[in-house]
Design a protein around this motif. Structure first.
Motif, PDB file in Angstrom:
ATOM      1  N   UNK A  33      19.977   6.881   2.351  1.00 29.25           N
ATOM      2  CA  UNK A  33      19.166   8.071   2.114  1.00 29.25           C
ATOM      3  C   UNK A  33      18.550   8.022   0.722  1.00 29.25           C
ATOM      4  N   UNK A  34      19.341   7.697  -0.260  1.00 31.96           N
ATOM      5  CA  UNK A  34      18.864   7.640  -1.636  1.00 31.96           C
ATOM      6  C   UNK A  34      17.815   6.548  -1.797  1.00 31.96           C
ATOM      7  N   UNK A  35      18.013   5.424  -1.122  1.00 36.58           N
ATOM      8  CA  UNK A  35      17.054   4.325  -1.206  1.00 36.58           C
ATOM      9  C   UNK A  35      15.701   4.775  -0.661  1.00 36.58           C
ATOM     10  N   UNK A  36      15.728   5.543   0.411  1.00 38.44           N
ATOM     11  CA  UNK A  36      14.489   6.063   0.976  1.00 38.44           C
ATOM     12  C   UNK A  36      13.759   6.965  -0.008  1.00 38.44           C
ATOM     13  N   UNK A  37      14.508   7.780  -0.732  1.00 39.21           N
ATOM     14  CA  UNK A  37      13.895   8.652  -1.739  1.00 39.21           C
ATOM     15  C   UNK A  37      13.267   7.815  -2.852  1.00 39.21           C
ATOM     16  N   UNK A  38      13.972   6.760  -3.258  1.00 41.21           N
ATOM     17  CA  UNK A  38      13.425   5.883  -4.300  1.00 41.21           C
ATOM     18  C   UNK A  38      12.158   5.191  -3.815  1.00 41.21           C
ATOM     19  N   UNK A  39      12.180   4.719  -2.562  1.00 39.88           N
ATOM     20  CA  UNK A  39      10.992   4.077  -2.000  1.00 39.88           C
ATOM     21  C   UNK A  39       9.829   5.062  -1.914  1.00 39.88           C
ATOM     22  N   UNK A  40      10.140   6.292  -1.545  1.00 39.25           N
ATOM     23  CA  UNK A  40       9.114   7.318  -1.451  1.00 39.25           C
ATOM     24  C   UNK A  40       8.495   7.596  -2.821  1.00 39.25           C
ATOM     25  N   UNK A  41       9.335   7.688  -3.837  1.00 42.74           N
ATOM     26  CA  UNK A  41       8.836   7.899  -5.201  1.00 42.74           C
ATOM     27  C   UNK A  41       7.977   6.707  -5.645  1.00 42.74           C
ATOM     28  N   UNK A  42       8.449   5.496  -5.323  1.00 45.13           N
ATOM     29  CA  UNK A  42       7.700   4.297  -5.694  1.00 45.13           C
ATOM     30  C   UNK A  42       6.336   4.280  -5.020  1.00 45.13           C
ATOM     31  N   UNK A  43       6.292   4.613  -3.728  1.00 42.51           N
ATOM     32  CA  UNK A  43       5.019   4.657  -3.011  1.00 42.51           C
ATOM     33  C   UNK A  43       4.098   5.730  -3.582  1.00 42.51           C
ATOM     34  N   UNK A  44       4.673   6.869  -3.953  1.00 42.41           N
ATOM     35  CA  UNK A  44       3.861   7.942  -4.539  1.00 42.41           C
ATOM     36  C   UNK A  44       3.259   7.478  -5.863  1.00 42.41           C
ATOM     37  N   UNK A  45       4.043   6.790  -6.672  1.00 46.38           N
ATOM     38  CA  UNK A  45       3.529   6.281  -7.941  1.00 46.38           C
ATOM     39  C   UNK A  45       2.462   5.206  -7.723  1.00 46.38           C
ATOM     40  N   UNK A  46       2.666   4.347  -6.737  1.00 45.67           N
ATOM     41  CA  UNK A  46       1.663   3.327  -6.428  1.00 45.67           C
ATOM     42  C   UNK A  46       0.357   3.974  -5.963  1.00 45.67           C
ATOM     43  N   UNK A  47       0.467   4.993  -5.123  1.00 43.94           N
ATOM     44  CA  UNK A  47      -0.737   5.706  -4.667  1.00 43.94           C
ATOM     45  C   UNK A  47      -1.440   6.385  -5.835  1.00 43.94           C
ATOM     46  N   UNK A  48      -0.671   6.968  -6.728  1.00 38.79           N
ATOM     47  CA  UNK A  48      -1.249   7.604  -7.905  1.00 38.79           C
ATOM     48  C   UNK A  48      -1.986   6.567  -8.755  1.00 38.79           C
ATOM     49  N   UNK A  49      -1.377   5.398  -8.933  1.00 37.86           N
ATOM     50  CA  UNK A  49      -2.014   4.330  -9.716  1.00 37.86           C
ATOM     51  C   UNK A  49      -3.300   3.857  -9.041  1.00 37.86           C
ATOM     52  N   UNK A  50      -3.275   3.732  -7.719  1.00 39.62           N
ATOM     53  CA  UNK A  50      -4.477   3.330  -6.995  1.00 39.62           C
ATOM     54  C   UNK A  50      -5.587   4.369  -7.169  1.00 39.62           C
ATOM     55  N   UNK A  51      -5.216   5.644  -7.072  1.00 36.83           N
ATOM     56  CA  UNK A  51      -6.215   6.708  -7.272  1.00 36.83           C
ATOM     57  C   UNK A  51      -6.794   6.663  -8.676  1.00 36.83           C
ATOM     58  N   UNK A  52      -5.938   6.454  -9.659  1.00 35.65           N
ATOM     59  CA  UNK A  52      -6.417   6.364 -11.040  1.00 35.65           C
ATOM     60  C   UNK A  52      -7.349   5.165 -11.216  1.00 35.65           C
ATOM     61  N   UNK A  53      -7.019   4.050 -10.581  1.00 33.11           N
ATOM     62  CA  UNK A  53      -7.894   2.873 -10.652  1.00 33.11           C
ATOM     63  C   UNK A  53      -9.258   3.158 -10.023  1.00 33.11           C
ATOM     64  N   UNK A  54      -9.245   3.868  -8.888  1.00 32.47           N
ATOM     65  CA  UNK A  54     -10.503   4.222  -8.225  1.00 32.47           C
ATOM     66  C   UNK A  54     -11.325   5.132  -9.120  1.00 32.47           C
ATOM     67  N   UNK A  55     -10.688   6.140  -9.716  1.00 33.49           N
ATOM     68  CA  UNK A  55     -11.415   7.055 -10.596  1.00 33.49           C
ATOM     69  C   UNK A  55     -11.964   6.324 -11.815  1.00 33.49           C
ATOM     70  N   UNK A  56     -11.186   5.402 -12.356  1.00 32.24           N
ATOM     71  CA  UNK A  56     -11.653   4.629 -13.511  1.00 32.24           C
ATOM     72  C   UNK A  56     -12.862   3.781 -13.134  1.00 32.24           C
ATOM     73  N   UNK A  57     -12.816   3.199 -11.953  1.00 28.08           N
ATOM     74  CA  UNK A  57     -13.942   2.394 -11.473  1.00 28.08           C
ATOM     75  C   UNK A  57     -15.182   3.265 -11.288  1.00 28.08           C
ATOM     76  N   UNK A  58     -14.991   4.481 -10.754  1.00 31.38           N
ATOM     77  CA  UNK A  58     -16.116   5.402 -10.571  1.00 31.38           C
ATOM     78  C   UNK A  58     -16.714   5.799 -11.916  1.00 31.38           C
ATOM     79  N   UNK A  59     -15.861   6.098 -12.871  1.00 31.49           N
ATOM     80  CA  UNK A  59     -16.338   6.496 -14.198  1.00 31.49           C
ATOM     81  C   UNK A  59     -17.096   5.342 -14.852  1.00 31.49           C
TER      82      UNK A  59
END
Length: 122
Positions: A33-59
């Motif tokens: 259960x805890x591993x799933x939460x860690x994976x979920x947090x990791x995926x959320x951070x990766x998605x956030x980084x991807x969004x930031x990269x997209x915004x940086x590219x747009x800017x």
């Protein structure tokens, strides 16, 4: 069941609950259960980084477009200024010619006025 047995079962249940709460993180990790939460947090951070990269590219893209447009407008502005300056020089030349013509015409008018006199004003 006797009341004593019920009391013992209640006590055992409470003890098991307390031990479970005490070691909840260890149990959660072992059950995955805890591993799933860690994976979920990791995926959320990766998605956030991807969004930031997209915004940086747009800017960066918008910045490049505006810089190119500014350069284009500056070139157009300079071309307009150069044309206007040429027009001013041309108009100054025409103005000088007209001033000369006016001076000549004024001199002729004075000459004829002296020679023939002024016409009677009505």
């Amino acid at each position: 069941m006797t009341p004593e047995t019920i009391k013992i079962l209640q006590w055992v249940g409470t003890a098991i609950g307390a031990v479970t709460l005490w070691y909840k993180d260890t149990i959660a990790i072992r059950l995955g259960i805890k591993q799933g939460e860690k994976n979920l947090e990791k995926e959320a951070l990766e998605n956030l980084q991807k969004n930031l990269d997209i915004y940086q590219e747009m800017v960066s893209d918008i910045d490049a477009r505006y810089k190119a447009k500014i350069v284009e407008l500056e070139a157009t502005f300079q071309a307009s200024i150069t044309k206007l300056q040429a027009d001013i020089v041309e108009l100054q030349g025409i103005n000088e010619q007209l001033s000369d013509i006016i001076k000549k015409q004024t001199a002729r008018i004075k000459y004829y006025t002296k020679k023939y006199g002024e016409e009677d004003k009505l």
